[in-house]
Design an enzyme around this catalytic site. Structure first.
Site, PDB file in Angstrom:
ATOM      1  N   CYS A 407      -0.276 -30.546 -61.959  1.00 18.31           N
ATOM      2  CA  CYS A 407       0.524 -29.413 -61.489  1.00 18.31           C
ATOM      3  C   CYS A 407       0.756 -29.443 -59.981  1.00 18.31           C
ATOM      4  CB  CYS A 407      -0.137 -28.097 -61.890  1.00 18.31           C
ATOM      5  SG  CYS A 407      -1.771 -27.824 -61.180  1.00 18.31           S
ATOM      6  N   HIS A 451      -4.502 -23.878 -61.342  1.00 16.93           N
ATOM      7  CA  HIS A 451      -3.081 -24.178 -61.494  1.00 16.93           C
ATOM      8  C   HIS A 451      -2.358 -23.950 -60.165  1.00 16.93           C
ATOM      9  CE1 HIS A 451       0.406 -25.076 -63.864  1.00 16.93           C
ATOM     10  NE2 HIS A 451       0.986 -23.916 -63.640  1.00 16.93           N
ATOM     11  N   ASP A 467       7.660 -22.288 -62.222  1.00 20.94           N
ATOM     12  CA  ASP A 467       6.540 -23.177 -62.519  1.00 20.94           C
ATOM     13  C   ASP A 467       7.090 -24.505 -63.015  1.00 20.94           C
ATOM     14  OD1 ASP A 467       4.226 -24.424 -63.193  1.00 20.94           O
ATOM     15  OD2 ASP A 467       3.382 -22.744 -64.318  1.00 20.94           O
TER      16      ASP A 467
END
Length: 651
Positions: A407, A451, A467
């Site tokens: 991520c 994250h 995202d």
């Protein structure tokens, strides 16, 4: 060599010392662990072979080398949590090299008690308490054995050690409940400057967050009051980064300023929840994105960029209740727009060129952002925990060469692409998702749920969360990290081995730990005041007075119990008890029994001195002898004996 302890007792002491030190083995430097093991092993063998102890010069040399080794291993520190514990362990082991008389034995035993307390500097979990209880009983058993010249049976010393520990239990409970609490735990006060901080960092570079997936540690626990947001809406906001140096993201300015919270339009239904946050030695108090500023704790601030910050470092486990809105609009204009567009010179030229060409095709900000997400989704980008290493132009290499990342790779690349096209952007880190504990009804957010995502500024909507990971691995957002990685690569050990049985055991154990945390470890100043106020003890002077009286009363009660135990045992023979009662009556009349005088001789002597008592005394003596010495004594003579003794009068 002159040994104060027998060989067996010495070996037991060495075994308990190894038991006490063993949890520190994984924390100590390798050289120190080897030295401690060598000293304990040599001391056991030396006692068996009757070797002489080392000369003074060798002991002084080893002590100096150990001291220098601790200084070297901990960057010139001998104090603090890690260095201080390491120094204590190695010096306790070296004490064995001059282990001769009772004083040396007592020093080592009390060092063992002191080392037991150091384990709480590193862990306050329930298993730690259970382990230390075993160590306390074993150490006390060694202390009991050290008071005797000969070796005692382990069953006897362990029973005595357990009894002594149980006698201390009432005092422990009184001190725990009534002793005035100071803000922060004792183990949090002398924090090491270089101590590792668990969880997210104050910077984000490729590989930082993916390394957290290897950790199964709990970041925090959440109990929702009412409906629970779906996984895709559970973004737990943490540090926000706006400064990019070409490889890593950092905070560009201080955000701990009162009165400068974000201008947020909160929409939809509020979500109320309670978080129990594990210590992280940072100021971040994670909150469901976006928290209502009116619900934040008094000792916290909602920063300009929406992150919840404590005024002091979170060195202890803390619990707080918040209200958040998962549907919101952060519409304020960036205070310093240029810093959200700043990119370092001389880095990632291919990314900048690609961004300009793509921007020409998509002049609208949201269309441009969607185009990047579509590239991530349609081209062969891979979501992986094992991306290849990246060089100076990390974003270039990720976007055009490796195309494999986690991520932080996708969020960093996306933010750089937005800035290169003139769209303000920033990287937000935190946690996403959380696993339900079915037995406790709460959610556990672990370090493996760490994250990173991106926020871009688009007028007139303001800051919008995007995202990029969702474009590559939507399972990560909608389900879990296991779902995102299970089909792509091998999971970390603690995730791949998570069977239904393991989940059951882990959930049960986590529930027990959560209850332990809430009832015991969270018993700080606030909880203590709330609890004692129910009994009118919220005033400090009343609290101390009550503690003093309670401790004094408890010690007095224990003293009486010990005195009673030391007193001569009360006879269980009913006939003898009645005979002693008669003897006391005659003694008060001036006719006490003589040493080694039998019952009949005593009665005849008294009868001669007091003829009027003769018949009654001879009757009592007959009943006594019948009840005491008959093979099958009857109950009736015992009752008659008791009645005769009570009826006898000397006046």
């Amino acid at each position: 060599m002159n040994e104060y302890l027998p060989l067996v007792s010495l070996w037991r002491l060495l075994a308990v010392l190894a038991l006490v030190i063993s949890p520190h083995v994984l924390r100590l430097p390798v050289w120190e662990t080897a030295l401690i093991a060598a000293v304990i092993g040599w001391r056991a063998l030396a006692a068996y072979k009757q070797w002489r102890l080392p000369p003074v010069w060798l002991k002084l040399g080893l002590t100096a080398l150990a001291f220098i080794g601790v200084l070297w291993s901990y960057q010139g520190r001998i104090s603090g949590q890690n260095a201080g514990t390491a120094l204590l362990c190695v010096m306790a082991a070296l004490k064995l090299l001059e282990f001769r008389d009772r004083r040396d034995v007592m020093v080592v035993v009390f060092l063992m008690y002191f080392m037991l307390m150091t384990h709480f500097l590193f862990s306050q979990e329930l298993w730690t308490v259970a382990y230390l209880i075993v160590c306390v009983v074993a150490t006390t058993a060694v202390l009991v054995e050290c008071q005797h010249r000969g070796a005692l049976a382990p069953r006897f010393t362990l029973r005595k050690g357990g009894a002594i520990a149980l006698q201390a239990l009432p005092l422990m409970l009184l001190l725990f409940i009534l002793f005035p609490r100071i803000p922060g735990p004792l183990w949090g006060l002398p924090a090491d400057a270089g101590a590792a901080r668990s969880g997210l960092s104050d910077r984000m570079a490729p590989g930082d967050i993916s390394s957290l997936i290897e950790s199964d540690e709990t970041a925090f626990r959440v109990t929702f009051d009412g409906a629970v947001p779906p996984p895709a809406a559970r973004y737990w906001r943490g540090p926000v980064f706006d400064n990019f140096d070409g490889r890593a993201w950092e905070e560009g300015f201080a955000t701990l300023v009162p009165g400068y919270g974000p201008e947020v339009d909160l929409r939809g239904r509020p979500v109320r929840y309670e978080i129990t946050l594990e210590p992280n030695r940072a100021r971040w108090l994670f909150a469901l994105d976006m928290p209502d500023e009116s619900s934040i704790p008094e000792d916290a601030i909602l920063g300009r960029e929406g992150q919840l910050l404590a005024r002091k470092l979170v060195r202890e486990r803390r619990r707080y209740t918040l209200t958040s809105f998962t549907d919101y609009r952060m519409a304020q204009t960036p205070q310093h727009p240029r810093r959200y567009l700043r990119l370092p010179d001389g880095f990632n030229p291919r990314t900048l060129d690609f961004a300009q060409r793509l921007r020409d095709q998509y002049p609208q900000d949201l269309d441009y952002a969607r185009a990047i997400l579509r590239i991530f989704r349609e081209q062969p980008y891979v979501y992986t925990l094992q991306p290849p290493a990246l060089g100076r132009h990390s974003v270039d290499e990720f976007l055009f060469d490796t195309r494999r990342g986690f991520c932080e790779h996708y969020s960093s690349a996306f933010a750089v692409l937005m800035r290169a096209a003139g769209v303000p952007s920033r990287v937000v880190t935190g946690y996403q998702g959380g696993q339900l504990n079915e037995f406790g009804g709460y959610y556990v957010v672990r370090q493996s749920d760490a994250h990173a995502w991106v926020e871009i500024w688009v007028a007139p909507d303001g800051w919008i969360r995007i995202d990029p990971t969702a474009a590559v691995a939507p399972e990560r957002i909608e389900q879990s990290i296991e779902a995102a990685l299970s089909e792509l690569e091998g999971l970390p050990g603690h995730l791949s081995a998570r069977t239904r049985l393991r989940y059951y055991l882990e959930a049960r154990w986590d529930l027990i730990n959560a209850q332990w945390n809430g009832l015991v470890l969270a018993y700080g100043p606030e909880l203590q005041q709330q609890f004692l106020s129910r009994f009118g003890l919220d005033d400090m002077r009343r609290m101390i007075l009550t503690l003093t009286i309670a401790i004094t009363g408890t010690l007095a009660l224990l003293g009486l119990m010990l005195l009673r135990k030391a007193a001569p045992a009360r006879t269980e023979d009913a006939a003898l008890r009645e005979w002693h009662r008669l003897a006391r009556k005659l003694t008060r009349a001036g006719l006490p029994p003589r040493p080694a005088e039998g019952p009949q001789d005593y009665v005849e002597r008294v009868a001669a001195a007091r003829p009027s008592w003769a018949a009654a005394l001879r009757h009592i003596a007959g009943l006594y002898l019948h009840s005491r010495y008959q093979l099958d004594p009857e109950t009736a003579p015992l009752r008659e004996l008791a009645h005769a003794v009570r009826s006898f009068r000397t006046s």
